[in-house]
Design an enzyme around this catalytic site. Structure first.
Site, PDB file in Angstrom:
ATOM      1  N   PHE A  74      43.648  34.887  46.524  1.00 40.63           N
ATOM      2  CA  PHE A  74      42.395  34.032  45.915  1.00 40.63           C
ATOM      3  C   PHE A  74      42.036  33.030  46.817  1.00 40.63           C
ATOM      4  O   PHE A  74      42.823  32.272  47.198  1.00 40.63           O
ATOM      5  CB  PHE A  74      42.621  33.686  44.493  1.00 40.63           C
ATOM      6  CG  PHE A  74      41.655  33.243  43.621  1.00 40.63           C
ATOM      7  CD1 PHE A  74      40.636  34.051  43.203  1.00 40.63           C
ATOM      8  CD2 PHE A  74      41.213  31.838  43.585  1.00 40.63           C
ATOM      9  CE1 PHE A  74      39.511  33.603  42.240  1.00 40.63           C
ATOM     10  CE2 PHE A  74      40.372  31.391  42.918  1.00 40.63           C
ATOM     11  CZ  PHE A  74      39.447  32.231  42.046  1.00 40.63           C
TER      12      PHE A  74
ATOM     13  N   ASP B  64      51.239  32.157  41.211  1.00 40.91           N
ATOM     14  CA  ASP B  64      50.125  31.897  40.538  1.00 40.91           C
ATOM     15  C   ASP B  64      49.780  33.474  39.799  1.00 40.91           C
ATOM     16  O   ASP B  64      49.684  34.465  40.232  1.00 40.91           O
ATOM     17  CB  ASP B  64      48.747  31.736  41.528  1.00 40.91           C
ATOM     18  CG  ASP B  64      47.499  31.597  40.873  1.00 40.91           C
ATOM     19  OD1 ASP B  64      47.308  31.957  39.836  1.00 40.91           O
ATOM     20  OD2 ASP B  64      46.556  31.199  41.594  1.00 40.91           O
TER      21      ASP B  64
ATOM     22  N   TYR C 148      41.680  30.866  30.813  1.00 42.67           N
ATOM     23  CA  TYR C 148      40.447  31.395  30.625  1.00 42.67           C
ATOM     24  C   TYR C 148      40.120  32.899  30.842  1.00 42.67           C
ATOM     25  O   TYR C 148      39.122  33.289  30.370  1.00 42.67           O
ATOM     26  CB  TYR C 148      39.186  30.429  31.091  1.00 42.67           C
ATOM     27  CG  TYR C 148      39.096  30.090  32.492  1.00 42.67           C
ATOM     28  CD1 TYR C 148      39.001  31.327  33.421  1.00 42.67           C
ATOM     29  CD2 TYR C 148      39.717  28.952  33.224  1.00 42.67           C
ATOM     30  CE1 TYR C 148      39.019  31.052  34.846  1.00 42.67           C
ATOM     31  CE2 TYR C 148      39.860  28.819  34.459  1.00 42.67           C
ATOM     32  CZ  TYR C 148      39.285  29.817  35.318  1.00 42.67           C
ATOM     33  OH  TYR C 148      39.575  29.760  36.774  1.00 42.67           O
ATOM     34  N   LYS C 149      41.096  33.403  31.400  1.00 47.65           N
ATOM     35  CA  LYS C 149      40.861  34.907  31.895  1.00 47.65           C
ATOM     36  C   LYS C 149      41.526  35.494  30.477  1.00 47.65           C
ATOM     37  O   LYS C 149      40.712  35.684  29.471  1.00 47.65           O
ATOM     38  CB  LYS C 149      41.549  35.210  33.125  1.00 47.65           C
ATOM     39  CG  LYS C 149      40.635  34.388  34.171  1.00 47.65           C
ATOM     40  CD  LYS C 149      41.385  34.906  35.630  1.00 47.65           C
ATOM     41  CE  LYS C 149      40.514  34.033  36.635  1.00 47.65           C
ATOM     42  NZ  LYS C 149      41.306  33.570  37.883  1.00 47.65           N
TER      43      LYS C 149
ATOM     44  N   ARG D  92      34.572  45.347  40.728  1.00 47.89           N
ATOM     45  CA  ARG D  92      35.631  44.991  39.973  1.00 47.89           C
ATOM     46  C   ARG D  92      35.423  45.359  38.402  1.00 47.89           C
ATOM     47  O   ARG D  92      34.412  44.924  37.895  1.00 47.89           O
ATOM     48  CB  ARG D  92      36.271  43.651  39.936  1.00 47.89           C
ATOM     49  CG  ARG D  92      36.845  43.359  40.913  1.00 47.89           C
ATOM     50  CD  ARG D  92      37.863  41.931  40.704  1.00 47.89           C
ATOM     51  NE  ARG D  92      37.041  40.915  40.006  1.00 47.89           N
ATOM     52  CZ  ARG D  92      37.413  39.553  39.831  1.00 47.89           C
ATOM     53  NH1 ARG D  92      38.515  39.348  40.427  1.00 47.89           N
ATOM     54  NH2 ARG D  92      36.715  38.943  39.168  1.00 47.89           N
TER      55      ARG D  92
HETATM   56  C1  LIG Z   1      41.090  32.480  38.569  1.00 53.93           C
HETATM   57  C2  LIG Z   1      42.010  32.079  39.419  1.00 53.93           C
HETATM   58  C3  LIG Z   1      42.192  30.659  39.748  1.00 53.93           C
HETATM   59  C4  LIG Z   1      41.046  29.826  39.493  1.00 53.93           C
HETATM   60  O1  LIG Z   1      41.462  28.423  39.644  1.00 53.93           O
HETATM   61  P1  LIG Z   1      40.467  27.286  39.025  1.00 53.93           P
HETATM   62  O2  LIG Z   1      41.279  25.841  39.421  1.00 53.93           O
HETATM   63  O3  LIG Z   1      40.497  27.389  37.526  1.00 53.93           O
HETATM   64  O4  LIG Z   1      39.253  27.405  39.537  1.00 53.93           O
HETATM   65  C5  LIG Z   1      43.075  30.560  40.747  1.00 53.93           C
HETATM   66  N1  LIG Z   1      44.109  31.284  41.557  1.00 53.93           N
HETATM   67  C6  LIG Z   1      43.649  32.524  41.144  1.00 53.93           C
HETATM   68  C7  LIG Z   1      44.570  33.668  41.509  1.00 53.93           C
HETATM   69  C8  LIG Z   1      42.751  33.039  40.053  1.00 53.93           C
HETATM   70  O5  LIG Z   1      42.742  34.314  39.882  1.00 53.93           O
END
Ligand SMILES: *Cc1c(COP(=O)(O)O)cnc(C)c1O
Length: 419
Positions: free
Chosen positions: A131, A204, A229-230, A379
């Site tokens: 990501f 992560d 939030y997911k 997706r």
């Molecule tokens: C959604 C997500 C993030 C989000 O990071 P924010 O700091 O909340 O913007 C980070 N890493 C991964 C792998 C994600 O899927």
């Protein structure tokens, strides 16, 4: 569910819904329009009705009436909600999880602490397909602290062992589920391989917490972070979490010396003395409203159970892969997600040269919210507490029709700022 089934028959998806032990959870969420196929819960989970209620209560009673007196309760919320998250979702014993700050900031501070603990090791092992924020944070840290990034060929145990073999790796930092392909990494095995080479490990779990069972304690993970939030339904911008293994809390030094990490915070003393335990990893004032939303989201997942959520997630992705074979492969789509259920998270990624315009057609004409990831990926995400089998079926069917009817040809190809 009938053994002899045809996945392209809508009745099959409806039978799966009828037999689904988690079906009633959908009623606990705000569904503004039942015709919308929401296949983007992996970006932003739906709003739980209980969260609307909890936020109203915290705003009017705790804040509106209680005013600053609320801090006597609020002060412990990051650790309390963290403990609940650890127990219900992360396989983590108490005193190791905090709900605070953002995933990006948390990745930075955990990775920084890991690098500081291995000053004589010059390499960081990372996934070049990770990501974006994860990659950028590591690039920044490498530049700032004079370390090198070693790019993994694949998120596999053998590749991690090879990358760590020279003995110069300070940190291995990876995502549990690949945000693009949904590939699920062998977390415990990779952790063991990195440890065998003397490296620390930071995971992560943004795309797995709440939908894939994890056992951070049992797997020996040093550090982890993720958003809420997911698959944890806490809403846009709600606080993220950090996990710092108990034994690492003593060995590692949190890089941010904030007043919430100070021993005897309200003595407001001159010198910083870090509090013991996970409290020493707090920074500043937490988002009390955000914490209320995180707590409600965890409550739903706790009640359903991550194992049951995972079973439905596998069944949803299985159905959509069967529909891919029947409908999408003949139209030139390619499957990016593995067919091995044990090797994937809760979304299915397909690729097509017209992916971007197809997503526009779905959103503007077909009430299907899926998401596009450059250069050519669609997706389809499934959040088992809210996604019905019939909803997944309809989403795949509308994608098939949009493509077969070549409706994308009439859509502009200019992309907006947020995709
Ligand atoms: C959604 C997500 C993030 C989000 O990071 P924010 O700091 O909340 O913007 C980070 N890493 C991964 C792998 C994600 O899927």
């Amino acid at each position: 569910v009938p053994g002899d089934h045809d996945p392209t028959d809508r009745a099959y998806a409806e039978a799966l819904d009828a037999a689904d032990p988690l079906a009633s959870f959908r009623d606990e969420f705000v569904i503004a329009d039942d015709d919308v196929c929401y296949l983007d819960g992996n970006s932003l989970g739906r709003l739980p009705k209980a969260t609307e209620e909890a936020l109203r209560r915290v705003v009017s009673e705790e804040w509106g009436t209680g005013l600053v007196r609320g801090w006597s309760r609020w002060i412990d919320r990051p650790a309390q909600v963290g403990d609940r998250l650890g127990r219900a979702v992360l396989g983590a014993g108490p005193g190791q999880v905090l709900v605070a700050d953002s995933t990006t900031v948390n990745l930075y501070r955990l990775a920084a602490a890991a690098l500081d603990a291995r000053p004589d090791r010059g390499a960081i092992v990372a996934d070049p397909a990770d990501f974006p924020t994860d990659r950028y944070v590591l690039q920044g840290l490498a530049a700032e602290r004079g370390r090198r990034l070693r790019r993994l060929r694949a998120v596999r145990t053998d590749a991690v062992a090879r990358a760590c073999a020279p003995g110069d790796v300070a940190l291995v930092c990876l995502s549990h589920v690949d945000f693009r392909t949904a590939a699920l990494a062998p977390l415990a095995e990779i952790t063991a391989a990195a440890h065998a080479a003397g490296a620390l490990v930071l995971w992560d779990l943004s795309h797995s917490a709440g939908v894939v069972p994890v056992s951070l304690d049992a797997a020996g993970v040093d550090l982890a972070a993720g958003c809420t939030y997911k698959y944890l339904f806490s809403g846009p911008g709600a606080p993220a979490w950090v996990y710092v293994r108990a034994e690492q809390q003593r060995r590692l030094r949190a890089p941010v010396w904030g007043w919430f990490a100070q021993r005897d915070q309200f003595a407001m003393g001159g010198a910083f003395r870090r509090a013991d335990g996970v409290t020493g990893w707090l920074t500043g004032t937490p988002s009390v409203l955000g914490l209320a939303a995180v707590d409600e989201g965890i409550g739903l997942v706790e009640r359903a159970g991550v194992e049951a959520i995972r079973a439905k997630s596998v069944a949803l992705t299985e159905l959509v892969i069967a529909l891919f074979d029947a409908w999408l492969a003949p139209l030139g789509f390619e499957l990016m997600t593995t067919r091995l259920a044990a090797g994937r998270g809760s979304h299915v990624a397909v690729r097509h040269p017209e992916a971007w315009r197809l997503c526009r057609v779905l959103a503007e004409q077909d009430a299907v919210i899926a998401d596009f990831r450059p250069p050519d990926v669609v997706r389809l995400g499934f959040s088992p507490l809210t996604t019905r089998f019939a909803e997944a079926w309809t989403g795949a069917e509308r994608l098939r029709r949009a493509c077969a009817e070549r409706r994308y040809e009439r859509v502009e190809s200019v992309r907006p700022r947020v995709t």
